[in-house]
Design an enzyme around this catalytic site. Sequence first.
Site, PDB file in Angstrom:
ATOM      1  CE1 TYR A  36     -14.319   1.889  -8.739  1.00 19.25           C
ATOM      2  CE2 TYR A  36     -16.617   1.508  -9.315  1.00 19.25           C
ATOM      3  CZ  TYR A  36     -15.526   1.246  -8.516  1.00 19.25           C
ATOM      4  OH  TYR A  36     -15.631   0.329  -7.502  1.00 19.25           O
ATOM      5  CG  ASP A  54      -2.248   0.685   0.987  1.00 19.39           C
ATOM      6  OD1 ASP A  54      -2.217   1.766   0.344  1.00 19.39           O
ATOM      7  OD2 ASP A  54      -3.293   0.187   1.421  1.00 19.39           O
TER       8      ASP A  54
END
Lengths: 110, 262
Positions: free
Chosen positions: B157, B32
């Site tokens: 998206y 991350d």
Amino acid sequence: MRSIEKYVQAMENKDFAGLAELFAKDGTINDYCSNGTAQSEYHVYGREAIHMFFRNRFTFGKCSISEAQVVNDTQAEFVANYGGYLVMAIATVRREDENGLIERLTVRPK
Amino acid sequence: MGLYAITGGSSGIGAKTVEILKAQGHQVINIDLRNCDITANLATPEGRDEAINKLHEMCPDGLDGMICNAGVSGTCGNLALIISLNYFGTIRLAKGVFDLLEKKHGSCIVTSSNTISQGAGRLDIADILNNVGDEQRVINLVSQLDATNLSVQQSIYVATKYALARYVRRVSSSWAARGVRINAVAPGNVKTAMTANMGEAANHALNALPIPTKYGTESLMEPEEIGEVMAFLVSPNARGINGNVVFVDGGTDALLNSEKVY
């Protein structure tokens, strides 16, 4: 006011909660008009599902009616708009329960 | 116990999945931008390579599972980021650790979205993503769109999430023949820090995507509801499941698309 008139009113007003209230707990809407448009047929089973389904369709402009005319005690004709694709349709209250709630309503191309 | 890697494991669905897997006794490597084991920006080719190289260093004997979960929503307003992170970040990681998964007959999970079945995606962009795969070209294409328009943001998206689900379907048979399963999870709207702070218009739209299991509560899916499915799918208990797009949305897809049974 007859069920078919209340149905038309709820559809015209995009009143998903009012529409759902017209139906018996396990009431169904079988809409065959949308087949052939970019959307699938609608077969919505149960009052809560009708509430949720039409909340979605009305909010996102995927379902509306215009030019509605009640033609008899159980039927109404209208122009159904499925996200911009127009279909001349006829809605029929097929069955009601003892309280006047709709158990089955169909919408078919006219 | 297994050794798993996950992207986007510092918050939301990813964090819950890490928690669930660790509670089951597994070791989890979180990739991350912060609070993680491997810090890498998966929106860039360099960041992806760095993450893949680190995983090879850390897991020389292979991986039991790779969960490609990192992504941003349409409302981030950065169309290039949506393309680069959601699609290319995921595909590159999945391919990049395939050899590690192969060593242990592991499994890969990709995070898609239940919006893929709601007709709001730019399927032409999804086609270009899957069939051309040229990141810069797609970024050039979307840079011509109005990134401030909510519908445009959502359509891009959805295109990335649609392309991911299709990628999973396309590669799943050959991967499985080599001993590696791959599936997609398609969550409904989930409670996250972002959805908690949405404006009235966005909330109105969210609530018009009803979640039948939450009927009458106006609430969203809990991250652990998704995480538990991910933990199951990546585990050997799901060894018969491959090439599936599993909708974890409390029944929204069934409600809106009851006629799609396959």
